[in-house]
Write an enzyme that holds these catalytic residues in place. Structure first.
Site, short mmCIF file in Angstrom:
data_model
loop_
_atom_site.label_atom_id
_atom_site.label_comp_id
_atom_site.label_asym_id
_atom_site.label_seq_id
_atom_site.Cartn_x
_atom_site.Cartn_y
_atom_site.Cartn_z
N ALA A 75 -10.30 -72.00 11.62
CA ALA A 75 -10.19 -72.22 10.18
C ALA A 75 -10.24 -73.72 9.90
O ALA A 75 -10.15 -74.55 10.81
CB ALA A 75 -8.90 -71.63 9.65
N GLY A 118 -9.79 -68.53 13.74
CA GLY A 118 -10.42 -67.64 12.77
C GLY A 118 -11.81 -67.20 13.19
O GLY A 118 -12.26 -66.12 12.81
N GLU A 121 -11.25 -64.38 15.55
CA GLU A 121 -10.81 -63.23 14.75
C GLU A 121 -11.99 -62.63 13.97
O GLU A 121 -12.08 -61.41 13.79
CB GLU A 121 -9.70 -63.66 13.80
CG GLU A 121 -8.40 -63.96 14.56
CD GLU A 121 -7.36 -64.65 13.70
OE1 GLU A 121 -6.20 -64.23 13.73
OE2 GLU A 121 -7.71 -65.64 13.00
N GLU A 141 -3.90 -71.35 17.72
CA GLU A 141 -3.03 -71.67 16.58
C GLU A 141 -1.67 -72.19 16.99
O GLU A 141 -1.04 -72.97 16.26
CB GLU A 141 -2.86 -70.42 15.70
CG GLU A 141 -4.11 -70.00 14.92
CD GLU A 141 -5.03 -69.07 15.69
OE1 GLU A 141 -5.95 -68.52 15.08
OE2 GLU A 141 -4.84 -68.91 16.93
#
Length: 267
Positions: A75, A118, A121, A141
């Site tokens: 992200a 992300g 994911e 993360e």
């Protein structure tokens, strides 16, 4: 040349190239300088592109890819660094990963380079993953004081098992493509320069099948992650029976008996 999300390809966050003869489309994340970091506008553009292709009867399968250096390196941290819990709740950015998951047609990820946070994911929310030999997958993360928030703790655990998923998430260390293949996180590993070509070839092969059967097969496989075996078998059986109402079922079985190639129309 395919169409694009904006007139200026240099500024487009996502590029779309349709392959009409193969009934496929290539969707490319286009923030190479930021290693395709998935900020809000990029995820919005990606979801919009996939949803438009999902509505297009001329497209039967899609491929999502990034750049040579990164599929998506997570992200956009700068976008989130100063956010409060209320900001995150009101923005509800995680819903964008759910939008990707709801695409009804098959979507293949073609992964080169870094696929982190992300990005990892996002790949796990898609259907089939083709990885380059140099690809690396991870959920780092923990290194910035948070945890995966778009399905990483759930889908990675289902893919790898508790112990390996726990190790990756608690250490933030990435997994190489070879191990990802051995553990079932990806479908196949190919030379880096062949990743997109291989994914498009697979998409073209899938696109020759019945669109209705593809949609229900995808739904049934995804249901296996969310249902008990008994419920999943009942769900599968209902979808199987439902397809006997389709013209594609009649065409497919007739073609088999007549020893010819079926012409599926999606009806």
């Amino acid at each position: 040349m395919g169409d694009q999300m904006t007139k200026d390809a240099d500024e487009a966050l996502v590029l779309v190239e349709r392959q009409p003869e193969q009934r496929t489309a290539l969707v490319r994340l286009n923030r190479p300088k930021q290693l395709n970091a998935l900020n809000g506008p990029t995820m919005d553009a990606l979801c919009a592109a996939l949803e438009e292709l999902d509505r297009d009867d001329a497209v039967r399968a899609m491929v999502v890819t990034g750049s040579d250096r990164a599929f998506a390196a997570g992200a956009d941290i700068a976008e989130m660094a100063g956010a409060s819990p209320i900001d995150m709740l009101r923005g509800n950015r995680i819903a964008q990963w759910d939008r990707v998951r709801r695409i009804s047609k098959p979507v293949i990820a073609a992964v080169n380079g870094w696929c982190l946070g992300g990005g990892c994911e996002l790949v796990m929310a898609l259907d089939i993953v083709i990885a380059g030999e140099g690809a690396k997958f991870g959920q780092p993360e923990i290194n910035i004081g948070v945890i995966p928030g778009a399905g990483g703790t759930q889908r990675l655990t289902r893919a790898l098992g508790k112990s390996r998923a726990m190790e990756m998430i608690l250490t933030g260390e990435p997994m190489a493509a070879g191990e990802a293949l051995a553990r079932g996180l990806v479908s196949r590993v190919v030379p880096d320069e062949l990743v997109v070509e291989d994914a498009l070839s697979l998409g073209a092969a899938i696109a020759t099948k019945s669109p209705l059967a593809l949609r229900l097969a995808k739904e049934s496989v995804n249901a296996a992650y969310e249902m008990s075996l008994t419920d999943g078998l009942a769900h599968e059986r209902r979808l199987f029976y439902l397809l006997f109402a389709s013209e594609d079922q009649k065409e497919g079985m007739a073609a088999f008996l007549e020893k010819r190639t079926p012409d599926f129309t999606g009806r």
